[in-house]
Scaffold this active site. Structure first.
Site, PDB file in Angstrom:
ATOM      1  N   PRO A 182      37.171   3.346  17.869  1.00 57.09           N
ATOM      2  CA  PRO A 182      37.131   2.770  16.528  1.00 57.09           C
ATOM      3  C   PRO A 182      35.690   2.457  16.136  1.00 57.09           C
ATOM      4  O   PRO A 182      34.949   1.821  16.891  1.00 57.09           O
ATOM      5  CB  PRO A 182      37.968   1.493  16.672  1.00 57.09           C
ATOM      6  CG  PRO A 182      38.873   1.759  17.838  1.00 57.09           C
ATOM      7  CD  PRO A 182      38.062   2.591  18.773  1.00 57.09           C
ATOM      8  N   GLU A 183      35.268   2.932  14.968  1.00 58.22           N
ATOM      9  CA  GLU A 183      33.915   2.702  14.498  1.00 58.22           C
ATOM     10  C   GLU A 183      33.939   1.618  13.428  1.00 58.22           C
ATOM     11  O   GLU A 183      34.969   1.005  13.169  1.00 58.22           O
ATOM     12  CB  GLU A 183      33.318   4.017  13.999  1.00 58.22           C
ATOM     13  CG  GLU A 183      33.231   5.070  15.105  1.00 58.22           C
ATOM     14  CD  GLU A 183      32.563   6.365  14.676  1.00 58.22           C
ATOM     15  OE1 GLU A 183      31.987   6.410  13.571  1.00 58.22           O
ATOM     16  OE2 GLU A 183      32.614   7.331  15.452  1.00 58.22           O
TER      17      GLU A 183
END
Length: 271
Positions: free
Chosen positions: A2-3
Site C-alpha cells: 500500500p502506497e
C-alpha cells in the site's frame, strides 16, 4: 505494498467514524515488525481524538499518546461495528465504543506502535527521516528543486527514497515521471528547473487522482470499508509493459531499478 494514496484512502474510510470513541479493549496477535511498546490494557478507556497520516503511517491520536500503524507489504485495516472471530492473519483488534478496528496482515511486515507523543524517540525513529508531504502546503517547488539538485541518483530512485518528498511509491513515481516527460533513469541533479516544475505538479496530480479513485487494488488492497481502488485501470505506464502508449502508441518498456519494476514510454519520456 500500500502506497500513500492507499493509506490516505484507508484513513478517510474510518477516521470520522472512530474519532471520539473510547477504547474498550485491544487484542494483539502474532508479533509484527516492532512491538506495541506497552501492555494493550493500558489503552483501555483512552479516547480516540483523530486519525492523521504521515507518509505511509497512520497516526491514531489518543488522549494519551498515539498509535502509529503501518500496513507493511500486504496489510489492510477494516473498521466495523462487529467483527468475526480473528483469523490467523488478523494481528490487531482495537475494540472501541464505535466499532472494531482490525489489522489484517498475512506477511506481518506491518506494525502497530504506541508512542507518548509525535516528538518522542519511538515516533521520531519511524517518522524523523521522512520528507515533505506531497499533498500538503509544505510541498514547496524551490525546496523540491534544491533537494533534487543534491542527488546524483536516478530520479525514480530519489522519489522512492522518501527523504526529499515522502510517499511517492513505485506505481505513482512511474506515473508522475510519465506525466512530466522525464525518463526514470535520468540523474535527479541533471533535471532542469522547468522539468522539475512539471514533476512537482505531476506528483500532486497523480497522487490526488489516485486518492479520488480509491487507490490501486493490484493484489488485495481494500479500504477500511472493504472497497477496492480503481486507479490501476487508468495507469498510463505502470503494469503496461509491451502495450501501446496511450499518447504515442509506442510499446511501453519495463526495466528494473533497485529490484523494482519501472515502466516508461521511450518516446514520451526522452529527458
Amino acid at each position: 505494498m500500500p502506497e500513500l494514496p492507499e493509506v490516505e484512502v484507508t484513513r478517510l474510510s474510518f477516521a470520522a467514524r472512530i474519532t471520539g470513541a473510547h477504547i474498550v479493549s485491544m487484542r494483539m496477535g502474532k508479533p509484527l515488525r516492532w512491538p506495541l511498546g506497552l501492555e494493550p490494557q493500558a489503552l483501555v478507556s483512552c479516547q480516540v481524538t483523530g486519525v492523521r497520516r504521515r507518509g505511509k503511517y497512520l497516526l491514531v491520536d489518543l488522549e494519551t499518546g498515539l498509535l502509529l500503524i503501518h500496513l507493511g507489504m500486504s496489510g489492510s485495516l477494516n473498521f466495523s461495528e462487529t467483527q468475526g472471530s480473528p483469523g490467523p492473519h488478523d494481528h490487531m483488534d482495537l475494540v472501541t465504543t464505535q466499532g472494531i478496528l482490525r489489522l489484517h496482515d498475512p506477511r506481518r511486515f506491518g506494525a502497530v506502535v504506541w508512542a507518548p507523543s509525535e516528538q518522542s524517540p519511538q515516533a521520531f525513529k519511524l517518522l524523523g527521516h521522512l520528507g515533505v508531504e506531497p499533498l500538503g502546503a509544505g510541498f514547496d517547488l524551490a525546496a523540491f528543486q534544491a533537494g533534487l539538485k543534491r542527488r546524483n541518483s536516478p530520479i525514480k530512485q530519489v522519489l522512492l527514497a522518501g527523504d526529499v518528498v515522502v510517499g511517492v511509491g513505485n506505481i505513482y513515481a512511474s506515473e508522475a515521471l510519465f506525466l512530466s516527460g522525464i525518463r526514470p533513469t535520468t540523474k535527479a541533479a541533471k533535471l532542469t528547473k522547468p522539468r522539475v516544475a512539471k514533476l512537482h505538479q505531476a506528483v500532486r496530480e497523480v497522487l490526488a487522482l489516485a486518492v479520488a479513485k480509491g487507490g490501486s487494488s493490484l493484489r488485495d488492497f481494500v479500504s477500511a470499508e472493504g472497497k477496492n481502488g480503481y486507479f490501476q485501470l487508468e495507469a498510463a505506464v505502470y503494469g503496461r509493459a509491451g502495450l501501446a502508449c496511450r499518447v504515442c502508441t509506442t510499446p511501453i518498456k519495463q526495466i528494473l531499478q533497485g529490484q523494482r519494476s519501472t515502466f516508461f514510454c521511450p518516446v514520451c519520456q526522452k529527458y
